[in-house]
Design a protein around this motif. Structure first.
Motif, PDB file in Angstrom:
ATOM      1  N   THR A 110       0.207   7.559   1.256  1.00  0.00           N
ATOM      2  CA  THR A 110      -0.856   7.314   1.754  1.00  0.00           C
ATOM      3  C   THR A 110      -1.929   6.621   2.324  1.00  0.00           C
ATOM      4  O   THR A 110      -3.143   7.391   2.770  1.00  0.00           O
ATOM      5  CB  THR A 110      -1.633   8.891   0.191  1.00  0.00           C
ATOM      6  N   GLN A 111      -2.319   5.746   1.823  1.00  0.00           N
ATOM      7  CA  GLN A 111      -3.008   4.627   1.821  1.00  0.00           C
ATOM      8  C   GLN A 111      -3.078   4.079   3.017  1.00  0.00           C
ATOM      9  O   GLN A 111      -3.758   3.838   3.978  1.00  0.00           O
ATOM     10  CB  GLN A 111      -2.835   3.581   0.728  1.00  0.00           C
TER      11      GLN A 111
ATOM     12  N   ALA B  30       1.237  -0.912   0.246  1.00  0.00           N
ATOM     13  CA  ALA B  30       0.582   0.053   0.286  1.00  0.00           C
ATOM     14  C   ALA B  30       0.996   0.847   0.178  1.00  0.00           C
ATOM     15  O   ALA B  30       1.674   1.120   0.760  1.00  0.00           O
ATOM     16  CB  ALA B  30      -0.979  -0.280   1.470  1.00  0.00           C
ATOM     17  N   SER B  31       0.323   2.132  -0.376  1.00  0.00           N
ATOM     18  CA  SER B  31       1.377   3.071  -0.032  1.00  0.00           C
ATOM     19  C   SER B  31       1.437   4.404   0.375  1.00  0.00           C
ATOM     20  O   SER B  31       0.075   4.125   1.541  1.00  0.00           O
ATOM     21  CB  SER B  31       0.519   4.620  -1.658  1.00  0.00           C
TER      22      SER B  31
ATOM     23  N   GLN C 152      -3.995   7.271   5.693  1.00  0.00           N
ATOM     24  CA  GLN C 152      -5.119   7.281   5.658  1.00  0.00           C
ATOM     25  C   GLN C 152      -6.187   6.119   6.957  1.00  0.00           C
ATOM     26  O   GLN C 152      -6.952   6.033   7.508  1.00  0.00           O
ATOM     27  CB  GLN C 152      -5.721   7.088   4.855  1.00  0.00           C
ATOM     28  N   GLN C 153      -6.128   4.705   6.334  1.00  0.00           N
ATOM     29  CA  GLN C 153      -5.694   3.913   7.009  1.00  0.00           C
ATOM     30  C   GLN C 153      -5.148   3.200   8.296  1.00  0.00           C
ATOM     31  O   GLN C 153      -6.172   2.770   9.471  1.00  0.00           O
ATOM     32  CB  GLN C 153      -5.149   1.958   6.019  1.00  0.00           C
TER      33      GLN C 153
END
Length: 96
Positions: A44-45, A41-42, A48-49
């Motif tokens: 950014t992901q 996952a990036s 957020q996660q």
């Protein structure tokens, strides 16, 4: 300290959030969520996660890079190392 792949970050716990995230990502790689030479996952992901700051996510990824589990490609992302199955984690320190 072992972490479950579906664990959440415990901000009030004794282990720093970046170490918790590194442990969670390590467990997800071990579970097979991401295959060798495939991107995780990036940043950014992950921000957020898990509700973490970008610098915290970067620090967690740096731990995994140091352990040889992942490698980063500028402008492309972070990938699981081809030899991630044989990489030996250096453990999770409770404090850092």
């Amino acid at each position: 300290m072992e972490f479950e792949p579906d664990a959440e970050i415990d901000h009030a716990g004794p282990v720093t959030p970046y170490r918790q995230l590194a442990g969670i990502l390590r467990a997800r790689i071990a579970r097979g969520d991401w295959q060798p030479n495939r991107a995780i996952a990036s940043e950014t992901q992950l921000v957020q996660q898990y509700g973490l700051a970008r610098t915290t996510v970067r620090r967690a990824i740096a731990v995994l890079v140091e352990e040889g589990l992942v490698f980063t490609v500028p402008q492309r992302g972070t990938y699981v190392s081809p030899d991630a199955a044989t990489a030996r984690p250096q453990g999770d320190a409770a404090t850092d």
